[in-house]
Enzyme design. Structure first.
Site, PDB file in Angstrom:
ATOM      1  N   THR A   2       8.694  13.198  10.602  1.00 18.46           N
ATOM      2  CA  THR A   2       9.452  13.547   9.420  1.00 18.46           C
ATOM      3  C   THR A   2       8.902  12.751   8.247  1.00 18.46           C
ATOM      4  O   THR A   2       8.616  11.558   8.372  1.00 18.46           O
ATOM      5  CB  THR A   2      10.960  13.316   9.636  1.00 18.46           C
ATOM      6  N   HIS A   3       8.698  13.432   7.119  1.00 20.70           N
ATOM      7  CA  HIS A   3       8.096  12.821   5.934  1.00 20.70           C
ATOM      8  C   HIS A   3       9.045  12.984   4.749  1.00 20.70           C
ATOM      9  O   HIS A   3       9.556  14.093   4.524  1.00 20.70           O
ATOM     10  CB  HIS A   3       6.750  13.503   5.645  1.00 20.70           C
TER      11      HIS A   3
HETATM   12  C1  GRF Z   1      12.397   8.007   6.511  1.00 23.24           C
HETATM   13  O1  GRF Z   1      12.627   8.484   5.217  1.00 23.24           O
HETATM   14  C2  GRF Z   1      11.058   8.441   7.028  1.00 23.24           C
HETATM   15  O2  GRF Z   1      10.720   9.736   6.697  1.00 23.24           O
HETATM   16  C3  GRF Z   1      10.180   7.459   6.318  1.00 23.24           C
HETATM   17  O3  GRF Z   1      10.857   6.229   6.437  1.00 23.24           O
HETATM   18  C4  GRF Z   1      12.237   6.503   6.538  1.00 23.24           C
HETATM   19  C5  GRF Z   1      12.738   5.885   7.815  1.00 23.24           C
HETATM   20  O4  GRF Z   1      14.123   5.771   7.814  1.00 23.24           O
HETATM   21  N1  GRF Z   1       8.838   7.459   6.809  1.00 23.24           N
HETATM   22  P1  GRF Z   1      14.940   5.292   9.101  1.00 23.24           P
HETATM   23  O5  GRF Z   1      14.175   4.125   9.720  1.00 23.24           O
HETATM   24  O6  GRF Z   1      15.053   6.456  10.034  1.00 23.24           O
HETATM   25  O7  GRF Z   1      16.264   4.862   8.550  1.00 23.24           O
END
Ligand code: GRF
Length: 207
Positions: A114-115
């Site tokens: 997820t990005h």
């Molecule tokens: C998310 O927005 C992910 O896409 C990005 O870092 C964040 C991680 O959030 N690479 P978490 O650790 O799941 O709270």
């Protein structure tokens, strides 16, 4: 209609707060979700993501690059450890390392990431900051199947988020993360329950 598939085994890799992981753990409490988190791995110690897994009674592991003589050895060790949990899907949920050739060979077509931007815009580790600096009016989050590029894989789902005039990187990223978590949970559940195909970069639900 309830899925007739067996619950799909998820291994989730994290590097930080683990709020996306928590959303998956919470969703998987419901047997109808169709997937269960069987292990959580990280590339660093002492992160809330690992603590969330431990509180939920989920096995954890850490593979740090510095523990290995090369990036390739790290990648192979990470892939071996993930494989031992026999995942159907691997979910990179805020995992801040690029996985390598070994890992991708083993889990090709079933590793999701997820990005926090709308791919193909703003790839890399600064998605929210780059979107803000560019001045876009909407940005969002993208769930995709990992390939050998940086945030370039076939897209499963995207969620759009407005950029507000008074946003800074933190407020924007937090708003994106709200959308990102529900997109992740909804779509990982569908992928698990329905299966999916990838043809010419098009990801379609259904076996
Ligand atoms: C998310 O927005 C992910 O896409 C990005 O870092 C964040 C991680 O959030 N690479 P978490 O650790 O799941 O709270």
């Amino acid at each position: 209609m309830p899925s007739t598939r067996k619950p799909q085994r998820l291994v989730v890799l994290v590097s930080g707060a683990g709020t996306n992981l928590q959303a998956l753990i919470d969703a998987a409490q419901d047997p109808a979700y169709g997937a269960t988190v069987v292990a959580v791995g990280a590339d660093r110690d002492d992160i809330e993501g690992l603590a969330r897994a431990e509180r939920a009674g989920i096995p954890t592991f850490v593979r740090q690059v510095k523990q290995f003589t090369s990036r390739e050895h790290w990648d192979r060790a990470l892939a071996d450890t993930v494989a031992a949990f026999e995942p159907d899907l691997v979910v990179l949920a805020g995992f801040m390392k690029l996985v390598g050739e070994d890992f991708l060979d083993r889990f090709a077509g079933r590793t999701l990431n997820t990005h926090p931007a709308l791919c193909p815009s703003f790839p890399g580790t600064r998605g929210p900051a780059d979107a803000l600096a560019y001045g876009v009016k909407v940005t969002g989050a993208t769930l995709f199947v990992v390939d050998r590029g940086v945030d370039t894989g076939p897209i499963v789902a995207q969620s759009v988020v407005a950029v507000e005039d008074d946003d800074d990187v933190d407020t924007l990223h937090e708003r994106i993360k709200v959308a990102e978590r529900s997109m992740l949970v909804d779509n990982v559940g569908r992928l698990a329950r329905e299966g999916f195909t990838i043809t010419d970069r098009k990801v379609r639900f259904g076996a």
